[in-house]
Design an enzyme around this catalytic site. Structure first.
Site, mmCIF file in Angstrom:
data_model
loop_
_atom_site.group_PDB
_atom_site.id
_atom_site.type_symbol
_atom_site.label_atom_id
_atom_site.label_comp_id
_atom_site.label_asym_id
_atom_site.label_seq_id
_atom_site.Cartn_x
_atom_site.Cartn_y
_atom_site.Cartn_z
ATOM 1 N N HIS A 1 29.488 48.489 34.489
ATOM 2 C CA HIS A 1 30.793 48.087 33.971
ATOM 3 C C HIS A 1 30.971 48.467 32.508
ATOM 4 C CE1 HIS A 1 31.365 45.949 37.721
ATOM 5 N NE2 HIS A 1 30.232 45.300 37.520
ATOM 6 N N LYS B 1 39.828 35.030 28.757
ATOM 7 C CA LYS B 1 40.507 35.841 29.767
ATOM 8 C C LYS B 1 41.499 35.025 30.589
ATOM 9 C CE LYS B 1 37.080 39.517 30.310
ATOM 10 N NZ LYS B 1 36.183 39.100 29.242
ATOM 11 N N ARG C 1 40.647 44.817 18.872
ATOM 12 C CA ARG C 1 39.876 45.565 17.880
ATOM 13 C C ARG C 1 40.019 47.048 18.182
ATOM 14 N NH1 ARG C 1 35.900 47.266 21.267
ATOM 15 N NH2 ARG C 1 35.171 45.816 22.880
ATOM 16 N N GLU D 1 38.403 37.797 40.328
ATOM 17 C CA GLU D 1 39.472 38.751 40.571
ATOM 18 C C GLU D 1 39.209 39.524 41.851
ATOM 19 O OE1 GLU D 1 39.717 41.370 37.252
ATOM 20 O OE2 GLU D 1 40.849 39.950 36.008
#
Length: 677
Positions: free
Chosen positions: A235, A116, A292, A200
């Site tokens: 999540h 990430k 994907r 974040e």
């Protein structure tokens, strides 16, 4: 196009790939573990090969075995589906080295987007907007704490190497940062073998909106519009829809262009998804790219008319996309819900067990408005080894209000018995005014928990009446079957109507209610001469009940003259009755019929905590002899790819700790013993 494709996955996505390949005239090769030998995806393929024991680490995640099966079977390509090795660059490289086509992006693209921090750096270079945060290499606790203070709370800790909600924690203040960091790192290491994290800024009411992209090997990239995936638990997505409700055309165009730019920046090929957070002011920020196919791809297929699996195969075979962006358009609205074997009232704890009844709309594929993607069948078992998703239910209609109404009707017609599911939650979401209005954000379930999350309230009198009627109709149906098979079908010994010479017959039916701490609930049944049953309920009410029940469990319940269609399933003394939520006694009711002749139940030691399912102890947070207050975290258990924290149910002293970190535990074993404080 390929002649034979290996499907390196299981469940509903493996079934989906097999169906598409059959339509295209492509032979398919399935792989299976010991737990999946009789699974639906095995039956769906043209041939199937065993690859190892049940644990994924010993079967579906062993790349060498998959490649060996591909070689042995003569497959030319490998479709990884999603999950398992679908975003594993080393597996894609191993396929290429073996002369196999990997149906997915180049390994370099997978590797770049799999980290990430690296992905965000590349997106920044490409001009794709990012959420304020920290994506640096320094991973010591002090640096991360300093960066958290700079970013400001609330913030999100995310595993750098993976997705699916694993290794993710929301932190509201500095006081909780250290514990949340430890938990995120531990879960990330267990799920991805990499404990690096990023930080974040946590937006107050963002929406999770993602854009489907498709790219060929000739440099062309298009997007297939967006999906709103805001309704989530832990999540992980629960409801997805396309297009995103209320999205301004200009914002749609900007998000689509950003997604295309992201794919172009990494030389992407194949199907992928660029995920964004959309703020209330219309600003959006890149989160990650999934290299994907996504679980929620059917809603995109429904509004664009494109078969994404077939398109993946074409692109992997070297074909150009064949369309430009202007050739693609949105037609109607589609919504997908994920049916899980889990208990929302117990923190979404995954459930295991046999699917005694599984009747879902769209299974026959004849309704253009309702689609079902499933990898299990009635009689199959949900095991602790893999994700507990039972099916994806997808509806389509000309506009969103019509699709929402169609979703509610489709959910009302679902019949699942044998395991606890999230079906009541999904039905409550579909019926909620905020959902109908498109008022969505990632805290939807949190904000509307009181309305949509099922509670542990004892069964109502109406629910008990429905359960009693199911027992009585089942008894009556069985008597008729036995009578028809006997030499004397008119014998009075086959009568199940409780006939008496001078009075109405009566009996007591007793149930144990798991949502009332196993309390005994009793009803008195009378058999009126005019037929049916008169039920005296625990609360003092009386209802006249009758109906029909067939051998497949389809039930018509008539309560005081009002008829409702539902279903009834029973295994031993455990029974499940399902009626539409809006009906009298509606909902999913699970009760145990008490055998009054042999009432000899055993109860768990009230001074112990037991494992709710098989799992692995990842952390023991207390020691023997410690005094603990109610709610204290005692142990962390990992089961079905998620961590579950075991907490003290009351004040007390830890008397026993039979297990240590790393130990494997079976369902029902004692984890922690208590003594009174």
């Amino acid at each position: 196009m390929f002649a034979k494709v290996l499907i390196a996955n299981r469940g509903e996505i493996a079934c989906r790939i097999a169906r598409t390949c059959r339509r295209l005239g492509i032979a398919t090769v399935a792989v299976y573990s010991d737990a999946d030998a009789e699974s639906a995806h095995v039956a769906a393929a043209d041939e199937a090969h065993r690859i190892g024991p049940a644990p994924a680490s010993e079967s579906y995640l062993v790349a060498d075995r998959l490649i060996e099966v591909a070689r042995r079977s003569g497959a030319e390509a490998v479709h990884p589906g999603y999950g398992f090795l679908s975003e594993n660059a080393a597996f894609a490289e191993a396929c290429a080295a073996a002369g196999l086509v990997f149906v997915g992006p180049p390994p370099d693209a997978i590797r770049l987007m799999g980290g990430k921090s690296e992905a965000k750096a590349r997106m920044a270079e490409a001009g794709v907007p990012l959420v304020p945060g920290y994506h640096g290499e320094a991973q010591d606790a002090d640096t991360l704490a300093e960066e958290a203070t700079r970013i400001g709370y609330p913030l999100l800790i995310k595993a750098s190497a993976g997705g699916g909600g694993k290794g993710m924690r929301v932190v509201e203040s500095a006081d909780g940062f250290g514990a949340a960091l430890d938990g995120a790192r531990r879960e990330a290491a267990g799920a991805f073998g990499d404990d690096r994290v990023l930080l974040e800024k946590y937006l107050a009411r963002p929406r999770h909106v993602e854009v489907q992209v498709m790219a060929d090997a000739h440099g062309r990239v298009v997007h297939l519009f967006e999906r709103d995936c805001s309704i989530q638990r832990r999540h992980q997505k629960v409801v997805e829809e396309a297009p995103a409700p209320g999205l301004e055309p200009a914002t749609r165009a900007r998000m689509g262009a950003a997604a295309v730019a992201a794919a172009e920046a990494i030389g992407y090929v194949g199907a992928g998804t660029v995920e964004f957070l959309l703020d209330t002011d219309g600003s959006f920020y890149f989160m990650e790219m999934n290299t994907r196919l996504q679980v929620e791809h059917p809603v995109t297929e429904m509004i664009t008319g494109r078969d994404l699996v077939a398109w993946q195969l074409d692109v992997a075979a070297g074909a150009p996309l064949g369309v430009a962006q202007d050739d693609l358009s949105i037609d109607g609205h589609a919504i997908e819900v994920r049916l899980y074997a889990e208990d929302p009232a117990a923190g979404f704890l995954p459930q295991t067990g046999r699917l005694d009844r599984l009747s879902l709309p769209g299974a026959d594929g004849t309704d253009p408005h309702v689609r079902l993607d499933s990898g299990v069948r009635e009689g199959d078992s949900v095991t602790p080894h893999y994700d507990p998703m039972i099916a994806k239910l997808i509806v389509w209609d000309r506009d969103r209000p019509s699709a929402v109404r169609r979703l509610g009707r489709a959910l009302d017609s679902c019949r699942i018995a044998g395991v606890t599911t999230n079906l009541p939650l999904l039905g409550a979401i579909a019926a909620h005014p905020a959902f109908g209005a498109g008022d969505l954000d990632t805290r939807f379930l949190e904000r509307h928990a009181a309305d949509v999350l099922p509670d542990r309230a004892p069964a109502s009198d109406d629910a008990l009446a429905v359960a009693a009627l199911g027992v009585l109709l089942d008894r009556r149906r069985g008597a008729r079957v036995r009578a028809a098979a006997s030499g004397d079908p008119h014998s009075p010994w086959h009568d199940a109507g409780g006939w008496r010479l001078n009075d109405e017959a009566r009996e007591t039916l007793a149930f144990r209610d798991p949502d009332a701490d196993g309390a005994l609930r009793e009803l008195v049944v009378r058999y009126p001469r005019r037929g049916g049953y008169r039920l005296a309920l625990p609360g003092g009410g009386i209802v006249h009940a009758d109906g029909t029940l067939d051998g497949d469990g389809r039930m018509v319940a008539e309560m005081d003259g009002v008829r409702t269609a539902g279903s009834y399933s029973r295994r031993g003394l455990d029974l499940t009755v399902i009626l539409p939520r809006a009906a009298r006694g509606g909902g999913v009711h699970r009760l145990s019929l008490v055998d009054v002749v042999a009432e000899a139940e055993s109860y768990a030691d009230p001074g112990s905590l037991t494992a709710p399912m098989p799992g692995r102890v990842v952390a023991v947070l207390v020691g023997e002899g410690d005094s603990v207050a109610k709610g204290t975290a005692l142990m962390v258990l990992e089961a079905m790819k998620m961590e579950h924290t075991v907490t003290a149910p009351r004040d007390g002293v830890v008397a026993r700790l039979p297990f240590a970190a790393g130990d494997t535990v079976a369902e029902g074993v004692e984890l922690v013993g208590f003594e009174a404080a």
